[in-house]
Design an enzyme around this catalytic site. Structure first.
Site, PDB file in Angstrom:
ATOM      1  CB  ILE A 190      -0.973  -0.003   1.212  1.00 39.52           C
ATOM      2  CG1 ILE A 190      -1.967   1.163   1.126  1.00 39.52           C
ATOM      3  CG2 ILE A 190      -0.232  -0.052   2.528  1.00 39.52           C
ATOM      4  CD1 ILE A 190      -3.133   1.059   2.112  1.00 39.52           C
ATOM      5  CB  CYS A 191       0.929   4.161   0.806  1.00 33.25           C
ATOM      6  SG  CYS A 191       0.950   5.954   0.941  1.00 33.25           S
ATOM      7  CG  HIS A 192       5.312   6.347  -0.423  1.00 33.41           C
ATOM      8  ND1 HIS A 192       4.231   6.992   0.147  1.00 33.41           N
ATOM      9  CD2 HIS A 192       5.947   7.277  -1.180  1.00 33.41           C
ATOM     10  CE1 HIS A 192       4.229   8.258  -0.229  1.00 33.41           C
ATOM     11  NE2 HIS A 192       5.259   8.463  -1.042  1.00 33.41           N
TER      12      HIS A 192
ATOM     13  CD1 TRP B 245       2.398   9.418  -2.624  1.00 32.28           C
ATOM     14  CD2 TRP B 245       0.454   9.065  -1.594  1.00 32.28           C
ATOM     15  NE1 TRP B 245       1.994  10.612  -2.089  1.00 32.28           N
ATOM     16  CE2 TRP B 245       0.797  10.421  -1.445  1.00 32.28           C
ATOM     17  CE3 TRP B 245      -0.740   8.607  -1.028  1.00 32.28           C
ATOM     18  CZ2 TRP B 245       0.000  11.323  -0.749  1.00 32.28           C
ATOM     19  CZ3 TRP B 245      -1.531   9.509  -0.334  1.00 32.28           C
ATOM     20  CH2 TRP B 245      -1.162  10.849  -0.195  1.00 32.28           C
TER      21      TRP B 245
ATOM     22  CB  SER C 157      -4.397  -0.223  -1.465  1.00 33.73           C
ATOM     23  OG  SER C 157      -5.674   0.337  -1.415  1.00 33.73           O
TER      24      SER C 157
END
Length: 188
Positions: free
Chosen positions: A112-114, A133, A161
């Site tokens: 998720i994200c980074h 991200w 995500s």
């Protein structure tokens, strides 16, 4: 419970600067479905967590050094984000080697994200569909990934995500993905 993870062991690879909610909420969902988790890191003791990358948000105890871990010991891998966390992991040869071996074993990986930065560094995103991200999407494209802007994407062994805002969908998706991968018909 719709998706049972009893008996599964999930590695959570993280370093200082991990975004607290991106480790804590998925781990809670995995525990709620019956999985056991271990936090792997590049140093012993505790890792420093952050909230919104800037604010200190406590610590998480490290269960095991990634250099002492084997993908054979785990059924699935979780790579939370936070800007500092994956930036440290991606320059650690043991962390990158662990990720490469995990992916090559065909086991499920959630990020998720980074978090996908480490996947790009491990050179395992070529031809894969991911989200992340916004600021690392160019890095993922340059590493050969097909990058989309969606709440959660499951593509083969990967679930990704975009941000903490997507955690409810991400948590549900990884429990489902890990349960399917752990079923007798999946070969994992």
């Amino acid at each position: 419970m719709a998706h049972e993870l009893r008996g599964q062991k999930v590695a959570i690879l993280a370093a200082d600067g991990v975004e607290r909610v991106e480790l804590e909420q998925p781990r809670g969902a995995l525990h709620g479905a019956g999985a056991n988790t271990e936090v792997l890191s590049i140093h012993t003791g505790e890792i420093q967590a952050r909230q919104a990358d800037l604010n200190p948000a406590g610590t998480f105890p490290v269960d095991r050094l990634v250099s002492d871990a084997s993908p054979d010991d785990y059924d699935a891998l979780l790579l939370p984000g936070g800007t500092m966390n994956p930036d440290q992991l991606r320059v650690d040869k043991d962390a990158i080697g662990f990720i490469k071996d995990f992916v090559n074993a065909g086991k499920p990986v959630a990020t998720i994200c980074h978090g996908p930065w480490t996947l790009a560094e491990a050179d395992v995103v070529r031809g894969r569909r991911l989200t992340s991200w916004p600021s690392i999407r160019t890095d993922l494209r340059n590493a050969g990934a097909e990058v989309v802007d969606e709440e959660v994407v499951t593509y083969g062994q990967f679930t990704s995500s975009r941000s903490p805002a997507d955690l409810p969908a991400f948590c549900a998706a990884i429990v489902e993905q890990f349960a399917q991968a752990g079923s007798p018909s999946s070969g994992v």
